[in-house]
Design a protein around this motif. Sequence first.
Motif, mmCIF file in Angstrom:
data_model
loop_
_atom_site.group_PDB
_atom_site.id
_atom_site.type_symbol
_atom_site.label_atom_id
_atom_site.label_comp_id
_atom_site.label_asym_id
_atom_site.label_seq_id
_atom_site.Cartn_x
_atom_site.Cartn_y
_atom_site.Cartn_z
ATOM 1 N N PRO A 655 0.841 -1.210 0.000
ATOM 2 C CA PRO A 655 0.000 0.000 0.000
ATOM 3 C C PRO A 655 0.872 1.254 0.000
ATOM 4 N N ASP A 656 0.385 2.301 -0.651
ATOM 5 C CA ASP A 656 1.150 3.546 -0.806
ATOM 6 C C ASP A 656 1.173 4.322 0.513
ATOM 7 N N LEU A 657 2.365 4.474 1.097
ATOM 8 C CA LEU A 657 2.496 5.173 2.384
ATOM 9 C C LEU A 657 2.206 6.669 2.277
ATOM 10 N N LYS A 658 2.143 7.190 1.037
ATOM 11 C CA LYS A 658 1.800 8.609 0.862
ATOM 12 C C LYS A 658 0.284 8.834 0.861
ATOM 13 N N ASP A 659 -0.469 7.748 0.733
ATOM 14 C CA ASP A 659 -1.929 7.838 0.711
ATOM 15 C C ASP A 659 -2.423 8.262 2.097
ATOM 16 N N PRO A 660 -3.230 9.335 2.185
ATOM 17 C CA PRO A 660 -3.725 9.797 3.495
ATOM 18 C C PRO A 660 -4.476 8.715 4.276
ATOM 19 N N GLN A 663 -1.886 6.531 5.881
ATOM 20 C CA GLN A 663 -1.277 7.279 6.986
ATOM 21 C C GLN A 663 -2.193 7.299 8.211
ATOM 22 N N ALA A 664 -3.513 7.421 7.973
ATOM 23 C CA ALA A 664 -4.480 7.420 9.079
ATOM 24 C C ALA A 664 -4.493 6.060 9.780
ATOM 25 N N LEU A 665 -4.397 4.975 9.006
ATOM 26 C CA LEU A 665 -4.342 3.639 9.596
ATOM 27 C C LEU A 665 -3.062 3.458 10.417
ATOM 28 N N LYS A 666 -1.978 4.014 9.926
ATOM 29 C CA LYS A 666 -0.686 3.899 10.630
ATOM 30 C C LYS A 666 -0.723 4.617 11.976
ATOM 31 N N ARG A 667 -1.493 5.697 12.044
ATOM 32 C CA ARG A 667 -1.581 6.476 13.295
ATOM 33 C C ARG A 667 -2.496 5.816 14.332
ATOM 34 N N ASP A 668 -3.360 4.899 13.900
ATOM 35 C CA ASP A 668 -4.315 4.263 14.811
ATOM 36 C C ASP A 668 -3.581 3.275 15.729
ATOM 37 N N ASP A 672 -2.933 -3.112 14.253
ATOM 38 C CA ASP A 672 -1.605 -3.694 13.992
ATOM 39 C C ASP A 672 -1.230 -3.397 12.534
ATOM 40 N N PHE A 673 -0.698 -2.201 12.323
ATOM 41 C CA PHE A 673 -0.458 -1.717 10.962
ATOM 42 C C PHE A 673 0.601 -2.543 10.234
ATOM 43 N N ASN A 674 1.720 -2.847 10.893
ATOM 44 C CA ASN A 674 2.838 -3.522 10.219
ATOM 45 C C ASN A 674 2.438 -4.887 9.666
ATOM 46 N N SER A 675 1.691 -5.660 10.470
ATOM 47 C CA SER A 675 1.249 -6.987 10.001
ATOM 48 C C SER A 675 0.300 -6.847 8.812
ATOM 49 N N TRP A 676 -0.633 -5.896 8.917
ATOM 50 C CA TRP A 676 -1.587 -5.683 7.826
ATOM 51 C C TRP A 676 -0.876 -5.225 6.553
ATOM 52 N N TYR A 677 0.104 -4.340 6.712
ATOM 53 C CA TYR A 677 0.827 -3.747 5.583
ATOM 54 C C TYR A 677 1.519 -4.839 4.747
ATOM 55 N N VAL A 678 2.182 -5.769 5.440
ATOM 56 C CA VAL A 678 2.875 -6.859 4.744
ATOM 57 C C VAL A 678 1.858 -7.834 4.147
ATOM 58 N N GLN A 679 0.812 -8.175 4.929
ATOM 59 C CA GLN A 679 -0.187 -9.133 4.457
ATOM 60 C C GLN A 679 -0.937 -8.604 3.233
ATOM 61 N N GLU A 680 -1.206 -7.309 3.225
ATOM 62 C CA GLU A 680 -1.899 -6.699 2.085
ATOM 63 C C GLU A 680 -1.063 -6.830 0.813
ATOM 64 N N ALA A 681 0.260 -6.610 0.933
ATOM 65 C CA ALA A 681 1.153 -6.750 -0.227
ATOM 66 C C ALA A 681 1.185 -8.195 -0.717
#
Length: 736
Positions: A655-660, A663-668, A672-681
Amino acid sequence: MVVVKTVLPDKRHCVIDCQCGKDRKAIIISASGGIATIRCLKCQRFYFNAQLPSPKIELEPPGLETKRIRLPKCLEPTYKAGARDKEKAKIFIMAFTALTKHALPKEYVMAELKAWNEKLDKDIMFTQDELNKLYEKGLTYKFSCRALQKYFFPADWEENDLLKDWCDNCEFRTILKPREKVSEIAEEAMKKVEEERTSKDEAVKELEKELKKDKDGIIRIIEVFPHDEFRKGQIKCLKQMAELIKEHKIVVLNPPTGFGKTAVYLAIAKAMNVPTLIVTPRRDLQEQLNSRYGVPIVMGKRNYVCSLIPSRTCKHAPCNLGVNFVCPRTGRECPFILACEDCPCAECDYANSVKMCIQILKHGGIVCINQGLIRTFARFAKLVILDEAHEIFNTFGGDVRLEFSDDILGEIDGCRGAIEHLKEKARKLEEKFLKTAGNKAKHIEKKLTHIYNEIDRLQNKIDKLLSMRFFPTVRFEKEVKGEKRKYLRVRPDFSYEVTLGMLPKDAKIIVVTATPPKSLKAPIVTAKANIPATKRPIIYHPIAKFTHNELKKEGSKVYDRIADTIAFYFKDFRLFGYTKKAIVHVTSYEHSKEIAQRLCYMFKVLVPDEGNLKDAVDKFLKEDFDMLIAPSIDSGCDFHSKDIALQFITKVPYPDLKDPAIQALKRDRNFDFNSWYVQEAIDKLVQAAGRVCRGSDDYGITIILDRKFEDVYMKNKDKFPDWFKEALIWLPSQTL
C-alpha cells in the motif's frame, strides 16, 4: 484517428485535440510515413496512429542513439574493430540482432549492421541477402553467456582479472544467463498434461469405505454435483465442506486458481436444499453461473433497458423517483401499480427478474445477485455464498466521503435531504422531457442521467454508512481536484464484519476467497492445486529494487532496466509462439506511464485512464494491443486465453504510504499496521499471480522483477499459499 493540428518548430512537440481538451500540447515519440506515436502532456494519454500534417516528418524515439550501442563488454571490441574470421562475424551478427531486437526496430538494427559490415575485410564482408538471412536467424537465436564466452573470450579468460570483471559486472548477464532456463520453463508450460478426473460412481465407491456418519448426505452431494466428473481434490473438499457447514455458521472456501470452486459450492447448496443466495461483485461471474449452470441472476439496473423509455437503462428510468412519477406514455402521475392497459412497465426486465428471483428463493431455490442488491434479497436466504468475497469486503468497507456532516448519522440525514432535492429536480425535468423532442430532449435526458447517477451514489453511500456505523473507522483528508475532502473508512480488520452484518442471523455463510481475512474466525477449507505447477510457473528474476529510495537514487535507470527486461522477454516469447500479448502489473499510474513511454515505440501499449480500468481491459482483450500496463489488475480481471500467457509483476504491491488513508491507519494505535501492511502486499501479489492460467487446459507464465520480493518471501514464507510456493522458480539460486 487523432489528427495533429500543428508541429512545433522543435519538431518534437505538436498540438492536438485530446480527449482531455482542445489544443493540448503533446510530445512526438516517433514518426514515420505521416503516422506518429504521440503522448498528451496534460493527461499523459498515448495515441499510436496519429496523423501528421506532412509525411516528410521522420523522427526516431528519444534516446535511441544511446540504446543503439548498448552491448555486453565482450562484444564491444568486435563491434568497434570488426571480426577477423567469417564464423565469428556470423555469430556477432546473430548475437547483435538478438540483443538489440527488444529495444530497436528492424531498420535501426540493419543500419548498424550495414555500417559494421563495411568495416570488414573484403573476403569476410557479407552481401545484403546474407545480412538479411543472419538477421532473421538472430531473431530466434537462443544464445547465452556461455556462447559469447566461447567465441569472443580467450580460452583462459577466467584467469584474466579484467575479462572476469567485465563478466561479473555485466548488466546483460541478469537476462542472458537465465535465458536458457526461462525458455525451458516456457516450453514445459506449453506441454499438454492429462488432468486426473473421477466419475460419480467411482467417487461413491471411494467414499464408501471411510464414510460412517451421514453417508446418505455425502452421497447426495455427489449426486447433485453439476458435472459428470470430479477434478482432483474436489471430492475431499466437498466432504470437508459438508461436515463443517453443519457445525459452523461461517465456513471459508480457500481454493487455488482453476480448482472449480463454483461447482463445489453449487453442489453444497443443492444438497442442503434451502433458499440460497450467491453474491458476486462482477457481472462476468453472474453470466458464467447463468450460462453454465442455469442459475437465475439479477444484475445491476444499468444492465437492463427501460421498457417505458428504451433510450435509457433502468438505472435512469422515471420509476426511480418513487410513487406518483409522471408517466411519459400517458402524461399523468402513475401510482406504480401497473393500472394502465398494456402498461410497458409490466414488461420491465429488471422488475420481473427481481420478482422471479424472490419467488425462487421463497421456494428454496438458488439465485445469484449483484453485491449492491444484498439488502433487497438477504432476508429470504438461509444460505449465503459470497463469491470473490475479498472484493465484496473491500467495497462495503471502503472509503466514504463526508459531504454534509462529520457525524455518520448527520451524513445520512444530509444524503437523504439531497436525494429528495434531486428527485424534485428530476420530476420537473421529466415533465419538460414529455413536452420536447429532438436535440432538446436529448439534452434534458443527459441532465436526468447525471441526476439519477447522483441519486444512486448517495443511496449507496447511505447503505454503506448504515452498515459501518457500529465498527471502528479511521478519518482522513484527501485533496481531489484542488479541493480538500473528508473521508471515512472502516478499519481493515473489521471490513468483513460490515458485509456479514447485512446478512440474516440465522443464515449459514460460505466465504469464497483466495485471500481470507486473518481476523475472520472461521474454519478454512483449502485444497491442493489441480493445475500442475509446470503449467503456471512463477519465475523470480530480480532486475531492480523498485522502491521509493531506489528511484530517488537511480532515477530513470530503474525504469530502463525494467522496460528492457519486459521487452526482451516479450519479444522472445512472442517469436517462439508462447504468447501473443502480455500483462504488466504496476502499483501506480505514474509507473505505468514511465514504463509505457519506454516501450511504446516497439509495441502497441495500452495504458488505461484513471478510473477507467474495466473499459481498458475489455479493449485490450478485443483489439490488437501487445501489452496492458496498469495498476489494480491483481483482482477482478481474468485473462483466460492462450493469447495472453505472459505477465510481469514489476513491484511488490505494498500500500502507498503517501496515501492519506494509509497514513491514518498507521496512526491508529489499536490497529496492527505492520502486520496488515505486509499481508496486504502478499495478498495482492498472490492475486496478481493467478490472473493468467485459469484452467487445466491453459498455461501462463508470471515473472517477478522486483528484488524486494526476496526479502518479503524469506521473512513471510508461511503467509504464501502452497499453490504459489510449489510454482515458484528461484532463478537467483539456480542460474545466477
